[in-house]
Scaffold this motif. Structure first.
Motif, PDB file in Angstrom:
ATOM      1  N   ASP A 167      -1.790  -6.479  -4.264  1.00 18.40           N
ATOM      2  CA  ASP A 167      -1.801  -7.641  -3.586  1.00 18.40           C
ATOM      3  C   ASP A 167      -1.191  -8.796  -4.462  1.00 18.40           C
ATOM      4  O   ASP A 167      -1.525  -8.874  -5.753  1.00 18.40           O
ATOM      5  CB  ASP A 167      -3.109  -8.234  -3.034  1.00 18.40           C
ATOM      6  N   ARG A 175      -3.334   0.232  -3.789  1.00 19.28           N
ATOM      7  CA  ARG A 175      -2.752  -1.018  -3.086  1.00 19.28           C
ATOM      8  C   ARG A 175      -2.450  -2.251  -4.069  1.00 19.28           C
ATOM      9  O   ARG A 175      -3.514  -2.499  -5.050  1.00 19.28           O
ATOM     10  CB  ARG A 175      -3.966  -1.558  -2.165  1.00 19.28           C
ATOM     11  N   VAL A 218       0.743  -1.235   0.108  1.00 24.64           N
ATOM     12  CA  VAL A 218      -0.217  -0.065   0.095  1.00 24.64           C
ATOM     13  C   VAL A 218       0.834   1.098  -0.094  1.00 24.64           C
ATOM     14  O   VAL A 218       1.811   1.394   0.928  1.00 24.64           O
ATOM     15  CB  VAL A 218      -1.086  -0.108   1.246  1.00 24.64           C
TER      16      VAL A 218
END
Length: 395
Positions: free
Chosen positions: A320, A318, A293
C-alpha cells in the motif's frame, strides 16, 4: 503549463528514420545513459521540455520498429503472436483517440470455435468514439486471456497504438465476454495502471483479487440465470465485495454491477450499457493512493512503484502506498531496491520529500528531476502521461 507540455509529448508525430530494426527501439537509453546532460538536475520546466524531446525520440523508434506490425494487425512478443481486427468510431478528439480492447470468448475449444468467437467479438460493441480493437488469443487454452504472455503482448500493443495511431494513453479501456470476461477479472487487477476503466461480461473470477482495482472503475455484467460454474453467484459476491471496499474507501473502488434477472450466459446485448459508462472515465496515472497485490503472474511495476525483480515477488504480496503532502508512506511488502517513480503531478519535487516504510523514515530530502529518469521510464513503456521525471530507489 506542465499538463500542456505532457499533452504535447503524447501528441507528437514524427517521420520515421529508415533502417531501424525492431531491437533498436530499446537503444536510445543505452546510448545516452552516460551523458552528463542526462544526470544533471532539471528545473520543472526543463524536465517538461525534456519529456517532449525524449518522447519524440521514442515515438520515432517505435513507429519504425512496430509500424509494419501495426499495419499487419499482428504483433509478436516472446514467441507468442497476437492478431486483431478493429473498427474506428466517431471523430478523434484533440488529445487522441480512445482505445477499446475487447477480449473474445471460447477457451478450451477447437481453433475454429475460438476463431468464430473472435470474429463475433469484432462486431459486438460500438463505442461512440474510439479505436475498437478485438485481439485473437495466441492460444486455444482454457485460460487463453490470462496466461503469462498476455500481459507483455497487451503492454506492447498499447505502446504501439499510442505511438503510431495517436491513442490517448489516459483513455484505454478493457472489456471481455465469457472466457474474455475471465481474462478481464485477471488482467484488470494486474494491469490496472494502464486502463481508464474495465468491464467484465459473463466471466468467472477464479482467484482474482479486487484490491488492486482501487483506482480503476470496474463493471460487472452477468445474466442472473448464468449458473454454470456459479458465475451468477460469484458475480453477486464480487459486487458485494466491491461495495464494501468502496464504503471503506470512498475515494476508490468505483464500480457498476448489472445482474440481469432471468438472462442466461448470452445477455442479448444488455451488457453494452457498460460501454458509455466506461467512456465517462479518464485514467489518473498518478493516484495518491495505490493498493498493489501480486497475482500468480507477477509484475515489476504498478503506477509509480517499481520493484527490482518480478521473479522474486510472490502471489499475494501486497504493498500500500499513499501520498500526503510531501510524505510518501509505504506499508506491507516493500522489497529492498524498490523504486519510487516520481513526477510533479504526484509531489512537489522542488521541496524535500519524506518516505516512510511501515512508519519508519527511510528517506528525507530532495529528489532531482533528470533526463535519465525520463528516458528510462519511456523506454520501459511508451506512456508519456505516466513518465517519471525523477526516481528514488529505497535501501
Amino acid at each position: 503549463m506542465l499538463r500542456s507540455i505532457v499533452s504535447a509529448a503524447i501528441g507528437l508525430s514524427l517521420t520515421p528514420v529508415s533502417g531501424l530494426a525492431p531491437a533498436q527501439a530499446q537503444q536510445p537509453a543505452e546510448r545516452h545513459r552516460s551523458a552528463p546532460s542526462e544526470t544533471r538536475a532539471l528545473t520543472r520546466v526543463e524536465a517538461a521540455r525534456a519529456l517532449v524531446r525524449i518522447a519524440a525520440e521514442r515515438r520515432q523508434a517505435i513507429r519504425v520498429a512496430y509500424g509494419p506490425a501495426i499495419a499487419a494487425k499482428t504483433i509478436t512478443v516472446g514467441g507468442k503472436t497476437m492478431k486483431w481486427g478493429d473498427r474506428t468510431f466517431g471523430t478523434a478528439p484533440a488529445q487522441g483517440r480512445s482505445l477499446w480492447i475487447s477480449l473474445h470468448g471460447g477457451g478450451n475449444a477447437p481453433p475454429e470455435v475460438n476463431e468464430g468467437q473472435w470474429h463475433n467479438q469484432i462486431r459486438l460493441y460500438q463505442p461512440a468514439e474510439g479505436l475498437y480493437l478485438a485481439p485473437r488469443a495466441p492460444t486455444d487454452t482454457w485460460n487463453l486471456w490470462h496466461e503469462p504472455h498476455i500481459d507483455p503482448l497487451l503492454q506492447r500493443l498499447i505502446d504501439a497504438q499510442v505511438a503510431i495511431n495517436g491513442v490517448d494513453p489516459d483513455r484505454v479501456y478493457l472489456m471481455g465476454y465469457s472466457a474474455g470476461g475471465d481474462g478481464v477479472w485477471q488482467l484488470a487487477p494486474r494491469m490496472a495502471d494502464r486502463f481508464a476503466a474495465a468491464a467484465m461480461m459473463a466471466g468467472h473470477p477464479g482467484d482474482a483479487s479486487l484490491l488492486p482495482l482501487r483506482d480503476l472503475p470496474f463493471a460487472i455484467l452477468m445474466g442472473g440465470a448464468d449458473d454454470a460454474y456459479d458465475r451468477n453467484r460469484l458475480a453477486a459476491e464480487k459486487t458485494a465485495e466491491l461495495a464494501r471496499l468502496h464504503a471503506a474507501d470512498p475515494g476508490g473502488y468505483v464500480y457498476l454491477s448489472r445482474i440481469y434477472e432471468g438472462l442466461p450466459h448470452w445477455m442479448n446485448r444488455r451488457d453494452a450499457e457498460a460501454v458509455p459508462w466506461m467512456a465517462r472515465f479518464t485514467r489518473d496515472p498518478w493516484p495518491r493512493r495505490i493498493v498493489w497485490v501480486q497475482d500468480d503472474v507477477t509484475a515489476d511495476r504498478f503506477y509509480w512503484l517499481r520493484i527490482p525483480d518480478a521473479a522474486a515477488a510472490k502471489r499475494g504480496d501486497r504493498t500500500d502506498a499513499t501520498v500526503d503532502g510531501q510524505t510518501i508512506a509505504l506499508t506491507g511488502t516493500v522489497p529492498a531496491g524498490m523504486t519510487l517513480r516520481l513526477s510533479d503531478r504526484l509531489i512537489d519535487l522542488d521541496r524535500p520529500v519524506r518516505v516512510t516504510v511501515d512508519g519508519r523514515q527511510v528517506f528525507s530530502g530532495r529528489v532531482p528531476r533528470t533526463a535519465a529518469a525520463i528516458r528510462a521510464s519511456l523506454t520501459e513503456r511508451f506512456d508519456p502521461a505516466s513518465a517519471a521525471t525523477a526516481t528514488l530507489t529505497l535501501p
